[in-house]
Write a protein that holds these residues in place. Structure first.
Motif: not given
Length: 492
Positions: A114-125
């Motif tokens: 949620x924190x990454x998405x809130x700041x618009x940071x692309x990520x992969x798990x």
């Protein structure tokens, strides 16, 4: 007319004093004899006249300095939600999130995503990190990360997850390196890490390894039947986010075993040989090992971690809802991480690596995995009573001070009994935790396994070199000492 004598200024007197000290002619025994005090030389060449051209065998020169390195730490309930802002502040564009299948379902992962998405940071798990990693599981993780080419890493989980993320970071920064290039000698080539790695934020969900503070990553080298790893300051995370809320989900068995790791981290770093007794002195600071021996700064962290573990671990194991005990254990794990991450560990850890990798089939209760497992904390603690009985004579004062932390009245204890007293206090503490294997026999080992355990310990030179009283020549004397320790550790 009599000459007028001008009193020297304070600065002139100071310069004269320094010249006297460095000339080796001082009458003060501390300065004219560098070995006079136990804290080591003030000037390594004081009292000796030699030509600057005379070669010095650095392999025989004792260390004269220590270096402190630790990750930045943020501690507090709820700080996990800040991680997206941290990556935004770094300017990260592609974050590789590393976790395991269990943690992936927990609130800690929900908070970071949620924190990454809130700041618009692309990520992969990557969620296939293995508990007690093997070299092949590390390679699989590296192969996953390389095509993504992340510019930052985020580890969410226990020490195994954080260690896996460290190595993903290392081998994506050095994509052409062979796997054994950085692995600790003699099992690997032991090359130093010569460049800064990408930012790594570690969010621990267990209170044990302290991996969020250290430059160490541990795994099984399967074909050698030995646990090893990579240790260098450049491996340490950029930031450790220590959120006590994230450890609330730990089962009691995990609380206990991870807390035992904290216990041994603190005891081993507190009793490791002093930094200025270690050889060789590095010819270049890049070669100064992360594990340097006990030093005045690491001592502060190690002793406080020991006191807190003794006080709060039994409470955390007994009552998973004891919020204060859980928070204090997470903090103790971090404190111990700073302590051992700079001072190092010794025999309990060196002996634990073959115990884990040569597991005869033991499955620890409370661990939901599909294969036999001796949790790391269990593998280090099971030899601890034997180890500290053995090391007691090296520094009775320190061993008695540790025993005092367990509540022992040491006022009338003789120095020669220090190891025995600490060993007994430690055994009583372990028994008091309940449901802990009381020696190697309880893990399925017998005397027929001892030779294999000894041979798996010998290559752990990185930690054995810090063990008091141990002959580390690799010869018969060392084998006999280790054989005796494993035999004594069969039961307590």
């Amino acid at each position: 007319m009599a000459a007028i004598r001008v009193a020297p200024t304070r600065a002139q007197r100071a310069v004269k004093l320094l010249r006297t000290i460095n000339s080796g002619t001082s009458s003060c025994p501390c300065h004219s004899n560098p070995a006079h005090h136990h804290h080591g030389p003030v000037n390594p060449f004081a009292g000796r006249k030699r030509s600057l051209a005379t070669p010095v065998d650095m392999s025989q020169q004792k260390e004269y300095a220590f270096e402190m390195a630790a990750s930045s730490i943020r501690f507090g309930p709820g700080v996990t939600k800040e991680v997206g802002m941290d990556f935004k502040n770094m300017g990260a564009k592609k974050v590789m999130v590393v976790t395991d299948g269990t943690v992936q379902k927990l609130d800690a992962m929900k908070q970071v995503q949620e924190g990454l998405e809130r700041e618009g940071i692309p990520y992969e798990v990557y969620s296939k990190s293995r508990v007690e990693p093997k070299d092949y599981s590390i390679r699989e993780a590296i192969d996953f990360a390389k095509p993504y080419q992340p510019d930052a890493f985020l580890a969410v989980g226990g020490g195994s997850v954080i260690d896996t993320a460290k190595l993903m970071n290392l081998y994506t920064t050095f994509p052409e390196a062979e796997f054994l290039d950085f692995v600790n000698a003699p099992l690997g080539k032991g090359k130093p890490i010569t460049a800064k790695l990408k930012p790594l934020i570690a969010v621990p969900t267990t209170a044990g390894t302290g991996s969020e503070t250290t430059g160490t990553a541990i795994f099984d080298l399967v074909d050698k039947k030995a646990k090893t790893g990579i240790a260098h300051r450049n491996l340490k995370p950029t930031l450790g986010i220590c959120d006590p809320i994230n450890t609330r989900t730990m089962p009691s068995a995990v609380h206990a075993s991870s807390g035992l790791d904290v216990l041994c981290h603190s005891l081993e770093s507190w009793t490791a040989i002093p930094y200025n007794e270690r050889v060789p002195r590095p010819t270049n600071p890049i070669n100064r090992p992360a594990y340097q021996g006990a030093n005045p700064i690491s001592d502060i962290f190690s002793l406080q971690a020991l006191r807190d573990t003794i006080k709060y671990l039994p409470r955390a194991v007994k009552d998973p809802d004891d919020w204060e005990a859980q928070s204090k254990m997470l903090l103790a794990a971090t404190l111990a991480g700073v302590g051992f991450g700079n001072a190092g560990v010794h025999l309990c850890h060196g002996m634990s690596y073959p115990i884990s990798s040569q597991n005869p089939g033991y499955q620890h209760s409370g661990y939901l995995v599909d294969s036999p497992i001796i949790p790391h904390g269990v593998s280090v603690a099971v030899t601890a009573p034997a180890v500290f009985r053995f090391t007691g004579a090296s520094n009775p004062e320190r061993h008695l001070q540790a025993a005092e932390c367990f509540g022992v009245d040491i006022s009338n204890v003789k120095k020669e009994s220090a190891g025995e007293v600490l060993s007994e206090a430690l055994a009583n503490f372990l028994v008091g935790l309940g449901d802990q294997p009381r020696g190697l026999k309880a893990l399925g080992f017998n005397n027929g396994h001892v030779n294999g355990l000894v041979e798996g310990t010998i290559p752990q030179a990185r930690v054995l070199m810090l063990a008091p009283n141990l002959d580390t020549s690799g010869g018969q004397e060392e084998r006999e000492q280790l054989t005796g320790l494993f035999e004594e550790a069969m039961e307590y």
